[in-house]
Design a protein around this motif. Structure first.
Motif, short mmCIF file in Angstrom:
data_model
loop_
_atom_site.label_atom_id
_atom_site.label_comp_id
_atom_site.label_asym_id
_atom_site.label_seq_id
_atom_site.Cartn_x
_atom_site.Cartn_y
_atom_site.Cartn_z
N LEU A 29 80.51 0.59 -69.91
CA LEU A 29 79.87 1.72 -69.25
C LEU A 29 78.39 1.48 -68.99
CD1 LEU A 29 81.62 4.85 -70.78
CD2 LEU A 29 82.12 3.62 -68.67
N MET A 30 77.74 0.62 -69.80
CA MET A 30 76.35 0.28 -69.52
C MET A 30 76.24 -0.44 -68.18
SD MET A 30 73.78 1.29 -71.14
CE MET A 30 72.39 0.22 -70.98
N TYR A 61 76.49 2.28 -65.57
CA TYR A 61 75.28 3.10 -65.56
C TYR A 61 74.10 2.34 -64.97
CZ TYR A 61 71.16 5.59 -66.96
OH TYR A 61 69.96 6.23 -66.92
N LEU A 62 73.94 1.08 -65.34
CA LEU A 62 72.82 0.30 -64.83
C LEU A 62 72.94 0.08 -63.32
CD1 LEU A 62 72.47 -2.23 -67.76
CD2 LEU A 62 70.82 -0.46 -67.11
N LEU A 112 74.22 2.30 -61.26
CA LEU A 112 73.78 3.57 -60.71
C LEU A 112 72.26 3.72 -60.79
CD1 LEU A 112 76.55 5.87 -62.20
CD2 LEU A 112 76.24 5.30 -59.78
N GLU A 113 71.70 3.31 -61.91
CA GLU A 113 70.25 3.39 -62.10
C GLU A 113 69.52 2.48 -61.11
OE1 GLU A 113 66.60 4.58 -63.68
OE2 GLU A 113 68.56 5.46 -63.93
#
Length: 184
Positions: free
Chosen positions: A52-53, A56-57, A59-60
């Motif tokens: 999930l990191m 998320y990264l 998306l970031e």
């Protein structure tokens, strides 16, 4: 095929690949954690954190690019987590070239899917600049009038002169050679 049907088919494919690749990646990270002494729940925690990191990264990274903010650290972390996921895939594989390639497919497919989805930026129409007049064909252009050119202003000398640069006193005598390297 209509655009709506095509979008629905793309969504189903996206969900199928994402679910299967994600499940395989989660399972490989979990199994590798457990094989190296971690309890089952920590194995799942590791899998969630690693996989999930990466999402998320991604998306970031997209949000930072839109905002014009620096992306160096986030991009580096994304590569690190992607490599960590890929390493877990390969570590669980049969020790052969084909075993490693086949084990890497879920992680690579998942990363490719995230990249494709996150790179689909919505197309926004360009805004008309407000200070540009709109032209109408019925209007006649007005004749130009002569304008006197603007002359640059003369620069006045500074009121306070800049201080002279002060050099530090010379520590080494001029007749003494400089020593370079480690002194024993």
């Amino acid at each position: 095929m209509s655009a709506r049907t095509e979008s629905a088919v793309r969504l189903v494919i996206l969900l199928a690949i994402g679910t299967m690749a994600g499940a395989a990646a989660f399972t490989h990270v979990h199994d590798l954690s457990v094989a190296h002494g971690q309890p089952h729940w920590i194995g799942w925690a590791n899998a969630v954190a690693v996989e999930l990191m990466a999402i998320y990264l991604g998306l970031e990274l997209r949000a930072r690019r839109r905002a014009g903010r620096p992306v160096g650290l986030v991009g580096s972390l994304l590569v690190a987590f992607a490599l960590l996921s890929l390493a877990a895939q390969v570590a669980e594989a049969e020790p052969s070239v084909w075993g490693w390639i086949v084990a890497a497919v879920p992680s690579l497919a998942f990363l490719a899917l995230v990249k494709v989805v996150l790179s689909n930026a919505p197309i926004t129409p360009t805004a008309v600049e407000p200070d540009q007049p709109t032209a109408h064909r019925s209007e006649e252009p007005k004749p130009a009038t002569e304008v006197e050119p603007v002359r640059p202003a003369e620069l006045a000398p500074p009121a306070v002169p800049a201080p002279q640069a002060v050099m530090p006193p010379r520590v080494v005598q001029p007749n003494r050679p400089h020593v370079v390297g480690i002194i024993r």
